[in-house]
Design a protein around this motif. Structure first.
Motif, PDB file in Angstrom:
ATOM      1  N   HIS A   1       0.821  -1.213   0.000  1.00  0.00           N
ATOM      2  CA  HIS A   1       0.000   0.000   0.000  1.00  0.00           C
ATOM      3  C   HIS A   1       0.856   1.263   0.000  1.00  0.00           C
ATOM      4  CE1 HIS A   1      -3.547  -2.335   2.046  1.00  0.00           C
ATOM      5  NE2 HIS A   1      -3.048  -2.945   0.990  1.00  0.00           N
ATOM      6  N   VAL A   2       2.169   1.088  -0.166  1.00  0.00           N
ATOM      7  CA  VAL A   2       3.101   2.214  -0.092  1.00  0.00           C
ATOM      8  C   VAL A   2       3.938   2.259  -1.365  1.00  0.00           C
ATOM      9  CG1 VAL A   2       4.987   3.270   1.245  1.00  0.00           C
ATOM     10  CG2 VAL A   2       3.220   1.918   2.425  1.00  0.00           C
ATOM     11  N   VAL A   3       4.205   3.461  -1.863  1.00  0.00           N
ATOM     12  CA  VAL A   3       5.122   3.685  -2.987  1.00  0.00           C
ATOM     13  C   VAL A   3       6.091   4.780  -2.569  1.00  0.00           C
ATOM     14  CG1 VAL A   3       5.269   4.754  -5.289  1.00  0.00           C
ATOM     15  CG2 VAL A   3       3.620   2.915  -4.884  1.00  0.00           C
ATOM     16  N   THR A   4       7.373   4.605  -2.919  1.00  0.00           N
ATOM     17  CA  THR A   4       8.340   5.678  -2.714  1.00  0.00           C
ATOM     18  C   THR A   4       8.925   6.093  -4.061  1.00  0.00           C
ATOM     19  OG1 THR A   4      10.381   6.382  -1.614  1.00  0.00           O
ATOM     20  CG2 THR A   4      10.268   4.064  -2.267  1.00  0.00           C
ATOM     21  N   ILE A   5       9.250   7.383  -4.184  1.00  0.00           N
ATOM     22  CA  ILE A   5       9.977   7.833  -5.377  1.00  0.00           C
ATOM     23  C   ILE A   5      11.378   8.311  -4.994  1.00  0.00           C
ATOM     24  CG2 ILE A   5       7.874   8.530  -6.603  1.00  0.00           C
ATOM     25  CD1 ILE A   5       8.909  11.502  -6.051  1.00  0.00           C
ATOM     26  N   ALA A   6      11.729   8.202  -3.707  1.00  0.00           N
ATOM     27  CA  ALA A   6      12.968   8.837  -3.256  1.00  0.00           C
ATOM     28  C   ALA A   6      13.845   7.976  -2.351  1.00  0.00           C
ATOM     29  CB  ALA A   6      12.637  10.145  -2.526  1.00  0.00           C
ATOM     30  N   ASP A   7      13.362   6.824  -1.890  1.00  0.00           N
ATOM     31  CA  ASP A   7      14.134   6.021  -0.935  1.00  0.00           C
ATOM     32  C   ASP A   7      14.434   4.652  -1.550  1.00  0.00           C
ATOM     33  OD1 ASP A   7      15.291   4.732   1.197  1.00  0.00           O
ATOM     34  OD2 ASP A   7      13.680   5.172   2.618  1.00  0.00           O
ATOM     35  N   PHE A   8      15.481   4.613  -2.395  1.00  0.00           N
ATOM     36  CA  PHE A   8      15.804   3.392  -3.136  1.00  0.00           C
ATOM     37  C   PHE A   8      16.221   2.272  -2.181  1.00  0.00           C
ATOM     38  CE2 PHE A   8      18.522   0.796  -5.927  1.00  0.00           C
ATOM     39  CZ  PHE A   8      17.591   0.514  -6.914  1.00  0.00           C
ATOM     40  N   ALA A   9      17.114   2.607  -1.232  1.00  0.00           N
ATOM     41  CA  ALA A   9      17.598   1.586  -0.296  1.00  0.00           C
ATOM     42  C   ALA A   9      16.459   1.101   0.596  1.00  0.00           C
ATOM     43  CB  ALA A   9      18.733   2.151   0.559  1.00  0.00           C
TER      44      ALA A   9
END
Ligand SMILES: NC(=O)c1ccc[n+]([C@@H]2O[C@H](COP(=O)([O-])OP(=O)(O)OC[C@H]3O[C@@H](n4cnc5c(N)ncnc54)[C@H](OP(=O)(O)O)[C@@H]3O)[C@@H](O)[C@H]2O)c1
Length: 300
Positions: free
Chosen positions: A225-233
């Motif tokens: 239910h979560v997407v990030t565009i900035a936290d690759f690690a």
């Protein structure tokens, strides 16, 4: 034509404005006389050699200007039209640019405001599409006061979502003006979100990348239910999806934004404009400061 380029990796001083051959559009593309082009965090990451090894390199994924040459098969715009969109070659910070994807500039916008939009609205739309945000969704946006966060908040509100936005206390009123319920970041975040939304939220979007994916997962009820565009690690550690252009760009955002802009339901601030010759200063401001809004280079 004049264009921004660098031939070695380094600080802003490696940026040059050089003469390059005029580009010409391929089938389905248009060439514009560029009036304004957005400056993005990826510009200084590339300039520093953090993204790839390509040299020499031009810069600028998003631009706005006036159509001056049409590729074969283009019938949806004419020479002289005001358009904004993406330079697939990443060469929008130039006097002339070929746009692979484009749309008419919303009538109420000038060129700098239009050049500020493509990357922000495409990224925000892609992320909230991936999260399935629709009317009635409770969406938590971490980094809601930034350029992409503010775009995500307004686009989700326009879909009828309830949006809770995480940002610094100084941006409380700004978040309210965007249509979000503000929550300050820092210790005790989960409790503050639960005070506003006792059942948690349906989905969460991480734009700030400040390492709080575990809290967002807990509040949204699972990593899916979560997407990030900035936290690759963080995405790799937690199983959260890291959204990137390679997923398939949400190009439909370009054509859809006009109605929202012209009806007063969407705007993004331009923090500062710079002449093309001062592009290095735009990088310094972007890397070192916290501009509220987009940095844009302009061409007379
Ligand atoms: N994956 C992709 O497709 C894609 C595409 C484009 C950009 N990006 C990335 O997206 C990120 C955001 O870009 P942007 O242009 O929106 O940046 P921006 O305008 O600088 O916004 C940054 C946001 O992060 C918040 N923030 C800063 N420090 C924080 C902290 N310690 N804790 C919590 N929040 C904090 C800021 O809040 P306050 O100002 O209220 O402090 C602000 O809301 C960048 O890393 C960029 O590289 C990814």
């Amino acid at each position: 034509m004049k264009a921004v380029r660098f031939s070695r990796f380094g600080g802003p001083e490696v940026l040059e404005v050089v003469d390059l051959p005029d580009p010409h559009p391929g089938p389905g593309q248009v060439r514009i006389a560029v009036k304004a082009a957005g400056v993005n965090a990826s510009d200084w990451k590339k300039r520093s050699g953090l993204m790839d090894e390509e040299l020499p390199r031009t810069l600028g994924y998003e631009a706005a200007g006036v159509v001056d040459e049409l590729g074969d098969g283009v019938t949806d715009v004419a020479i002289g039209d005001r358009v904004f969109g993406f330079s697939g070659r990443g060469a929008g910070q130039a006097e002339l640019a070929v746009l692979e994807t484009y749309a008419p500039i919303p009538s109420s916008l000038g060129f700098p405001e239009a050049a500020a939009l493509p990357a922000a609205i495409e990224t925000a739309t892609r992320a909230i599409d991936q999260l399935g945000v629709k009317g009635g969704t409770a969406l938590l946006v971490n980094g809601a006061s930034g350029v992409i966060g503010a775009a995500a908040v307004q686009l989700a509100v326009a879909r009828g979502a309830r949006v809770i936005g995480i940002a610094s206390p100084a941006n409380r009123d700004y978040l309210r003006s965007l249509g979000a319920e503000p929550v300050a970041y820092g210790a005790g975040l989960s409790e503050r979100v639960r005070a506003v939304a006792p059942e948690g939220v349906d989905t969460a979007l991480d734009v700030a990348g400040n390492g709080i994916l575990p809290e967002l997962i807990e509040l949204a009820g699972g990593a899916s239910h979560v997407v990030t565009i900035a936290d690759f690690a963080g995405a790799r550690e937690t199983g959260v999806h890291f959204s990137r252009g390679e997923d398939g760009r949400a190009i439909h955002a370009l054509a859809e934004i006009g109605e929202l802009v012209d009806s007063g339901r969407f705007s993004l601030p331009v923090a500062q404009t710079f002449p093309l010759a001062d592009v290095a200063e735009a990088h310094r401001v972007g890397e070192n400061g916290r501009p509220r809004g987009k940095l844009v280079v302009v061409i007379d």
